[in-house]
Design a protein around this motif. Structure first.
Motif, PDB file in Angstrom:
ATOM      1  N   GLY A 273     -15.283  -0.866  18.081  1.00  0.00           N
ATOM      2  CA  GLY A 273     -13.972  -1.460  17.908  1.00  0.00           C
ATOM      3  C   GLY A 273     -13.283  -1.062  16.619  1.00  0.00           C
ATOM      4  O   GLY A 273     -12.741  -1.917  15.917  1.00  0.00           O
ATOM      5  N   MET A 274     -13.258   0.233  16.313  1.00  0.00           N
ATOM      6  CA  MET A 274     -12.706   0.709  15.049  1.00  0.00           C
ATOM      7  C   MET A 274     -11.525   1.648  15.275  1.00  0.00           C
ATOM      8  O   MET A 274     -11.243   2.068  16.398  1.00  0.00           O
ATOM      9  N   VAL A 275     -10.837   1.975  14.181  1.00  0.00           N
ATOM     10  CA  VAL A 275      -9.836   3.038  14.180  1.00  0.00           C
ATOM     11  C   VAL A 275     -10.389   4.215  13.386  1.00  0.00           C
ATOM     12  O   VAL A 275     -11.176   4.028  12.455  1.00  0.00           O
ATOM     13  N   GLU A 276      -9.992   5.419  13.774  1.00  0.00           N
ATOM     14  CA  GLU A 276     -10.406   6.619  13.044  1.00  0.00           C
ATOM     15  C   GLU A 276      -9.474   7.769  13.400  1.00  0.00           C
ATOM     16  O   GLU A 276      -8.896   7.800  14.490  1.00  0.00           O
ATOM     17  N   VAL A 277      -9.334   8.692  12.475  1.00  0.00           N
ATOM     18  CA  VAL A 277      -8.532   9.905  12.665  1.00  0.00           C
ATOM     19  C   VAL A 277      -9.479  11.093  12.708  1.00  0.00           C
ATOM     20  O   VAL A 277     -10.392  11.202  11.874  1.00  0.00           O
ATOM     21  N   VAL A 278      -9.286  11.990  13.668  1.00  0.00           N
ATOM     22  CA  VAL A 278     -10.130  13.173  13.770  1.00  0.00           C
ATOM     23  C   VAL A 278      -9.381  14.391  13.235  1.00  0.00           C
ATOM     24  O   VAL A 278      -8.163  14.503  13.380  1.00  0.00           O
ATOM     25  N   SER A 279     -10.131  15.284  12.606  1.00  0.00           N
ATOM     26  CA  SER A 279      -9.540  16.478  12.000  1.00  0.00           C
ATOM     27  C   SER A 279      -9.505  17.637  12.981  1.00  0.00           C
ATOM     28  O   SER A 279     -10.425  17.815  13.788  1.00  0.00           O
ATOM     29  N   SER A 280      -8.450  18.441  12.878  1.00  0.00           N
ATOM     30  CA  SER A 280      -8.309  19.622  13.737  1.00  0.00           C
ATOM     31  C   SER A 280      -8.958  20.853  13.120  1.00  0.00           C
ATOM     32  O   SER A 280      -8.921  21.931  13.720  1.00  0.00           O
ATOM     33  N   ILE A 281      -9.546  20.710  11.915  1.00  0.00           N
ATOM     34  CA  ILE A 281     -10.256  21.833  11.292  1.00  0.00           C
ATOM     35  C   ILE A 281     -11.604  21.358  10.763  1.00  0.00           C
ATOM     36  O   ILE A 281     -11.759  20.207  10.355  1.00  0.00           O
ATOM     37  N   GLU A 282     -12.581  22.257  10.808  1.00  0.00           N
ATOM     38  CA  GLU A 282     -13.893  21.969  10.248  1.00  0.00           C
ATOM     39  C   GLU A 282     -13.798  21.942   8.727  1.00  0.00           C
ATOM     40  O   GLU A 282     -12.823  22.407   8.131  1.00  0.00           O
ATOM     41  N   ARG A 283     -14.814  21.407   8.069  1.00  0.00           N
ATOM     42  CA  ARG A 283     -14.773  21.303   6.614  1.00  0.00           C
ATOM     43  C   ARG A 283     -14.733  22.668   5.933  1.00  0.00           C
ATOM     44  O   ARG A 283     -14.273  22.782   4.789  1.00  0.00           O
ATOM     45  N   ASP A 284     -15.166  23.715   6.626  1.00  0.00           N
ATOM     46  CA  ASP A 284     -15.078  25.058   6.052  1.00  0.00           C
ATOM     47  C   ASP A 284     -13.778  25.766   6.422  1.00  0.00           C
ATOM     48  O   ASP A 284     -13.600  26.950   6.132  1.00  0.00           O
ATOM     49  N   GLY A 285     -12.862  25.043   7.049  1.00  0.00           N
ATOM     50  CA  GLY A 285     -11.550  25.600   7.372  1.00  0.00           C
ATOM     51  C   GLY A 285     -11.426  26.216   8.743  1.00  0.00           C
ATOM     52  O   GLY A 285     -10.317  26.587   9.155  1.00  0.00           O
ATOM     53  N   ARG A 286     -12.519  26.351   9.482  1.00  0.00           N
ATOM     54  CA  ARG A 286     -12.447  26.907  10.837  1.00  0.00           C
ATOM     55  C   ARG A 286     -11.737  25.935  11.770  1.00  0.00           C
ATOM     56  O   ARG A 286     -11.897  24.725  11.648  1.00  0.00           O
ATOM     57  N   PRO A 287     -10.949  26.447  12.723  1.00  0.00           N
ATOM     58  CA  PRO A 287     -10.277  25.535  13.664  1.00  0.00           C
ATOM     59  C   PRO A 287     -11.272  24.875  14.605  1.00  0.00           C
ATOM     60  O   PRO A 287     -12.243  25.489  15.051  1.00  0.00           O
ATOM     61  N   VAL A 288     -11.030  23.622  14.909  1.00  0.00           N
ATOM     62  CA  VAL A 288     -11.828  22.885  15.883  1.00  0.00           C
ATOM     63  C   VAL A 288     -11.422  23.327  17.283  1.00  0.00           C
ATOM     64  O   VAL A 288     -10.237  23.509  17.574  1.00  0.00           O
ATOM     65  N   TYR A 289     -12.400  23.505  18.154  1.00  0.00           N
ATOM     66  CA  TYR A 289     -12.120  23.909  19.529  1.00  0.00           C
ATOM     67  C   TYR A 289     -11.453  22.764  20.279  1.00  0.00           C
ATOM     68  O   TYR A 289     -11.916  21.633  20.250  1.00  0.00           O
ATOM     69  N   ARG A 290     -10.341  23.052  20.940  1.00  0.00           N
ATOM     70  CA  ARG A 290      -9.570  22.064  21.706  1.00  0.00           C
ATOM     71  C   ARG A 290      -9.268  20.837  20.840  1.00  0.00           C
ATOM     72  O   ARG A 290      -9.575  19.703  21.177  1.00  0.00           O
ATOM     73  N   ASP A 291      -8.603  21.109  19.710  1.00  0.00           N
ATOM     74  CA  ASP A 291      -8.322  20.038  18.757  1.00  0.00           C
ATOM     75  C   ASP A 291      -7.250  19.090  19.297  1.00  0.00           C
ATOM     76  O   ASP A 291      -6.542  19.391  20.254  1.00  0.00           O
ATOM     77  N   LEU A 292      -7.119  17.950  18.609  1.00  0.00           N
ATOM     78  CA  LEU A 292      -6.162  16.909  19.005  1.00  0.00           C
ATOM     79  C   LEU A 292      -5.148  16.694  17.883  1.00  0.00           C
ATOM     80  O   LEU A 292      -4.718  15.570  17.635  1.00  0.00           O
ATOM     81  N   ARG A 293      -4.734  17.763  17.204  1.00  0.00           N
ATOM     82  CA  ARG A 293      -3.908  17.607  16.007  1.00  0.00           C
ATOM     83  C   ARG A 293      -2.644  16.787  16.248  1.00  0.00           C
ATOM     84  O   ARG A 293      -2.225  16.009  15.404  1.00  0.00           O
ATOM     85  N   TRP A 294      -2.017  16.946  17.397  1.00  0.00           N
ATOM     86  CA  TRP A 294      -0.731  16.284  17.659  1.00  0.00           C
ATOM     87  C   TRP A 294      -0.869  15.062  18.562  1.00  0.00           C
ATOM     88  O   TRP A 294       0.139  14.456  18.927  1.00  0.00           O
ATOM     89  N   GLY A 295      -2.095  14.708  18.921  1.00  0.00           N
ATOM     90  CA  GLY A 295      -2.267  13.714  19.968  1.00  0.00           C
ATOM     91  C   GLY A 295      -2.920  12.424  19.528  1.00  0.00           C
ATOM     92  O   GLY A 295      -3.140  12.162  18.338  1.00  0.00           O
ATOM     93  N   VAL A 296      -3.234  11.582  20.521  1.00  0.00           N
ATOM     94  CA  VAL A 296      -3.836  10.268  20.316  1.00  0.00           C
ATOM     95  C   VAL A 296      -4.968  10.095  21.330  1.00  0.00           C
ATOM     96  O   VAL A 296      -5.024  10.795  22.348  1.00  0.00           O
ATOM     97  N   TYR A 297      -5.869   9.131  21.051  1.00  0.00           N
ATOM     98  CA  TYR A 297      -7.018   8.953  21.944  1.00  0.00           C
ATOM     99  C   TYR A 297      -7.506   7.509  21.902  1.00  0.00           C
ATOM    100  O   TYR A 297      -7.201   6.736  20.980  1.00  0.00           O
ATOM    101  N   ALA A 298      -8.306   7.161  22.900  1.00  0.00           N
ATOM    102  CA  ALA A 298      -9.090   5.919  22.893  1.00  0.00           C
ATOM    103  C   ALA A 298     -10.437   6.227  23.537  1.00  0.00           C
ATOM    104  O   ALA A 298     -10.490   6.826  24.624  1.00  0.00           O
ATOM    105  N   VAL A 299     -11.505   5.837  22.881  1.00  0.00           N
ATOM    106  CA  VAL A 299     -12.863   5.947  23.423  1.00  0.00           C
ATOM    107  C   VAL A 299     -13.275   4.572  23.934  1.00  0.00           C
ATOM    108  O   VAL A 299     -13.054   3.559  23.263  1.00  0.00           O
ATOM    109  N   PHE A 300     -13.857   4.536  25.122  1.00  0.00           N
ATOM    110  CA  PHE A 300     -14.254   3.266  25.718  1.00  0.00           C
ATOM    111  C   PHE A 300     -15.628   3.404  26.345  1.00  0.00           C
ATOM    112  O   PHE A 300     -16.131   4.523  26.548  1.00  0.00           O
ATOM    113  N   GLU A 301     -16.239   2.246  26.662  1.00  0.00           N
ATOM    114  CA  GLU A 301     -17.620   2.228  27.141  1.00  0.00           C
ATOM    115  C   GLU A 301     -17.708   1.669  28.549  1.00  0.00           C
ATOM    116  O   GLU A 301     -17.043   0.674  28.870  1.00  0.00           O
TER     117      GLU A 301
END
Length: 450
Positions: A273-301
């Motif tokens: 039940g938390m909020v979090e922002v995901v990054s579109s780049i890895e910590r070494d600067g490489r792009p994340v595959y199928r990133d969500l830079r412009w989008g929104v999400y909800a994870v559910f169980e």
């Protein structure tokens, strides 16, 4: 009836929803471009500190000049045209407005307009997330007491996240995490208006040839906007803010249910039940595959083995247990989508994201060691960035909210990475925004037993 059917009916009855916009910047202009295309909507007034800027915005988005030549609100209401003014207070007080949109971006202005809307019984759409996080839980109460709606703005990410959360809960799912994507590296917290363009990869020629506001762009980059938006989501969706700021884990859409699950199941969350922002780049600067830079999400169980099996049967991407899944929207259209809020409020009497309890706050945090006598320059500036905190922690600390960390002079040194506190600054308690914020703090200290 659908929203568009209801809008068409209002148009046929000659009773359009009368809308007023405060602030003809980017977000406001995007809505202005769509309002004339929507049946049952009459954009009756645009208020801006610079009426000429408002006229230029209307022209830029395709309005013909004769559509905004009304000489008064009365004339605008009678003729179907639009009145341009610099007097937002008078506009709110008029009898010719049903819904007010605050897209100013100024926390003090947003608070002022929201209170006026409550006093004059006008619904308000708070595009102004800075004002919402600074005082939204109290403003929402004032609106409810007046019998009007205080709403998030559809098209902005907090409202779209709230929509996903509402969808998941309404079909019986427990929301594990919700948020958005952005471009993030830890070094960005120290970014200033002098360094922002290098981080974005813009050349000097590109910047010189465009309408770029370095401090505004920097507020997105240095983590402040993300913190503000996640505080708004926590407050509007009964979700929990992280205890020590957003973590911005690199994550693509396929990995959302794997990474944004609890520690106990191998994920990154201390609890459900938390909020979090995901990054579109890895910590070494490489792009994340199928990133969500412009989008929104909800994870559910999945609440049962049967539902878990349904996830698999219908192709949902899940974690390795099959229990956690995600829904996401890859893009948001900002002000182009704002008409959903206008119609939903006016025709269904419902907010598109409603600020509730105060769960998340955003503290002004030193980008570098600051010295007594220095003046804070606010969101996206050289001195502080906004860090998401749990409200109880913010109140115990006496943290200064980022929305007020502008033109205040420090009385004490503040170490890099540390929150600025009320006791560290000189402030004027007579200012409306300061008074409203202090009132909200006192109210919630009592309610939380602090």
């Amino acid at each position: 009836m659908s929203l568009i059917q209801k809008l068409k009916a209002r148009a046929e009855q000659g009773k359009p929803v009368r809308v007023a916009v405060i602030g003809a910047g980017k977000f406001g202009s995007m809505y202005l471009s769509q309002a004339p295309r929507t049946p049952g909507i009459h954009l009756v007034c645009v208020a801006d500190l610079s009426p000429d800027r408002a006229r230029a915005s209307l022209t830029r988005v395709g309005w013909q000049a004769d559509r905004f030549e009304a000489k008064s609100l009365q004339e605008a209401a009678r003729t179907g045209k639009t009145f341009i003014t610099d007097d937002a207070d008078a506009m709110i007080a008029s009898d010719f407005v049903d819904v007010v949109i605050d897209s100013t971006g100024s926390p003090a202005a947003g608070i002022h307009h929201a209170l006026l809307c409550a006093a004059n019984r006008k619904h308000i759409i708070m595009v102004n997330v800075e004002a919402d996080v600074l005082a939204g839980p109290l403003l929402a109460r004032r609106a409810a007491e007046a019998g009007v709606i205080y709403s998030m703005a559809s098209g902005d990410q907090p409202a779209l996240i709230a929509e996903l959360v509402d969808w998941a809960r309404t079909i019986g799912m427990e929301v594990i995490c919700a948020g958005k994507g952005t471009k993030y590296l830890p070094i960005y917290h120290q970014s200033t208006p002098d360094t922002v363009w290098g981080h974005y990869g813009f050349t000097e020629a590109q910047v010189a040839g465009g309408d770029f506001n370095a401090q505004m762009f920097n507020s997105f980059l240095d983590g402040t906007k993300s913190a503000l938006e996640m505080a708004a989501v926590a407050n509007g969706c009964e979700l929990t803010a992280p205890s020590d700021g957003l973590k911005f884990p690199p994550c693509g859409v396929d990995d959302l249910p794997h990474i944004l699950r609890p520690f106990s199941d191998g994920g990154t969350l201390p609890q459900k039940g938390m909020v979090e922002v995901v990054s579109s780049i890895e910590r070494d600067g490489r792009p994340v595959y199928r990133d969500l830079r412009w989008g929104v999400y909800a994870v559910f169980e999945a609440p049962s083995n049967y539902v878990r099996d349904c996830f698999a049967q219908y192709g949902l991407k899940t974690d390795s247990t099959g229990r956690y899944a995600a829904m996401y929207k890859p893009y948001h259209l900002i002000g182009l989508e704002l008409g959903i809020s206008v119609a939903t409020i006016a025709l269904r009497g419902e907010a598109t994201g409603a600020t509730g309890d105060w769960r998340g706050d955003v503290a002004a945090t030193a980008k570098r060691t600051l010295k007594a006598g220095e003046k804070l320059d606010g969101e996206g500036g050289f001195t502080v960035y906004g860090k998401l905190m749990q409200t109880a922690d913010s109140l115990r600390l006496g943290a200064l909210p980022i929305g007020l960390a502008h033109n205040m002079v420090l009385k004490n040194d503040v170490l890099a990475g540390q929150p600025v506190r009320w006791c560290d600054v000189d402030f004027d308690p007579a200012k409306q925004a300061v008074g409203v914020r202090r009132e909200m703090e006192a109210l919630f200290r009592k309610e939380l037993g602090l």
